[in-house]
Design an enzyme around this catalytic site. Structure first.
Site, mmCIF file in Angstrom:
data_model
loop_
_atom_site.group_PDB
_atom_site.id
_atom_site.type_symbol
_atom_site.label_atom_id
_atom_site.label_comp_id
_atom_site.label_asym_id
_atom_site.label_seq_id
_atom_site.Cartn_x
_atom_site.Cartn_y
_atom_site.Cartn_z
ATOM 1 N N ARG A 125 19.151 -61.218 68.592
ATOM 2 C CA ARG A 125 19.873 -60.474 67.569
ATOM 3 C C ARG A 125 21.186 -59.970 68.173
ATOM 4 N NH1 ARG A 125 14.425 -58.570 67.540
ATOM 5 N NH2 ARG A 125 13.353 -59.065 65.590
ATOM 6 N N LYS A 139 13.701 -54.875 68.413
ATOM 7 C CA LYS A 139 13.353 -53.837 67.441
ATOM 8 C C LYS A 139 12.112 -53.089 67.917
ATOM 9 C CE LYS A 139 15.186 -55.742 63.162
ATOM 10 N NZ LYS A 139 14.855 -56.289 61.848
ATOM 11 N N HIS A 141 24.171 -63.605 63.026
ATOM 12 C CA HIS A 141 22.761 -63.814 62.677
ATOM 13 C C HIS A 141 22.461 -65.277 62.335
ATOM 14 C CE1 HIS A 141 18.989 -61.782 61.989
ATOM 15 N NE2 HIS A 141 18.772 -62.570 60.969
ATOM 16 N N ARG A 169 20.919 -67.241 65.103
ATOM 17 C CA ARG A 169 19.476 -66.994 65.248
ATOM 18 C C ARG A 169 18.678 -67.930 64.331
ATOM 19 N NH1 ARG A 169 15.998 -62.960 67.075
ATOM 20 N NH2 ARG A 169 14.542 -62.113 65.568
ATOM 21 N N HIS A 195 9.259 -61.797 66.753
ATOM 22 C CA HIS A 195 8.646 -61.419 65.479
ATOM 23 C C HIS A 195 7.185 -61.032 65.671
ATOM 24 C CE1 HIS A 195 11.768 -63.980 63.124
ATOM 25 N NE2 HIS A 195 12.203 -62.764 63.343
ATOM 26 N N TYR A 206 13.082 -67.604 58.539
ATOM 27 C CA TYR A 206 14.246 -67.982 59.331
ATOM 28 C C TYR A 206 14.446 -69.475 59.357
ATOM 29 C CZ TYR A 206 15.428 -63.533 61.365
ATOM 30 O OH TYR A 206 15.877 -62.270 61.544
#
Length: 193
Positions: free
Chosen positions: A51, A75, A141, A144, A167, A176
């Site tokens: 990211r 994250k 993005h 990615r 993830h 994605y």
């Protein structure tokens, strides 16, 4: 009292197809880079699938050139290892050797005092590079999504792509990766007839 809202049905909406960079667009983006920093940034984003928020938090010491990997803080403050290719290694080393500052940040601004690049700075730079070569919707993005799609198209198991992207659930990874129709056709011929 009964809620009048419960009689309202959900509206079906179309799900937009998330675009990826074509091979041609990726090469044109690389060729359009006049600064080694931009080239290193594009290569790192496209080969790791990290990211943009993870990219700007990277420090020089986080990069392991021998193993071609780096630890990113994703994250939820979760650390994970991402891997990069030989081209990225060369461009990163060239970029770091060209720097004259002592900022520990991996990517810094061009002008003194060479502060750490922020998310907005990366987005603006990539958008500008895209505009210069006529690529619509050029943003970090998209690298990615492109990496995830390419990995799945080349046969990487979805569980491993999930690990690379950081993830929790496979559903997120599936959003994605856009499976190419030609691969579906080839798989049908291979497995069904």
């Amino acid at each position: 009292m009964k809620s009048p809202v419960r009689r309202i049905r959900k509206i079906k909406t179309t799900i937009p197809v998330n675009e990826t960079y074509s091979d041609d667009e990726m090469e044109r983006l690389r060729d359009s880079c006049t600064e080694i920093r931009d080239l290193a940034m594009i290569d790192l984003l496209s080969s790791t699938g990290m990211r943009v928020g993870e990219l700007v938090l990277l420090n020089r010491e986080d990069i392991d050139f021998n193993e071609r990997e780096c630890i990113v803080l994703g994250k939820g403050d979760k650390e994970r290892i991402v891997y990069f290719d030989a081209r990225t290694k060369l461009h990163l080393q060239e970029y770091l050797n060209s720097r004259k500052d002592d900022n520990p940040a991996l990517f810094v601004g061009f002008r003194a005092p060479h502060e750490r690049l922020e998310i907005g700075g990366v987005e603006v730079r990539i958008r500008k590079l895209g505009r210069n070569i006529g690529v619509k919707k050029c943003h970090p993005h998209k690298f990615r999504r492109t990496m995830a799609t390419v990995a799945i198209d080349k046969g990487m198991p979805i569980e491993q792509v999930l690990k690379l992207l950081g993830h929790e659930k496979i559903d997120t990874t599936l959003h994605y990766a856009m499976v190419k129709q030609s691969n579906v056709k080839n798989a049908h011929r291979k497995y069904i007839g």
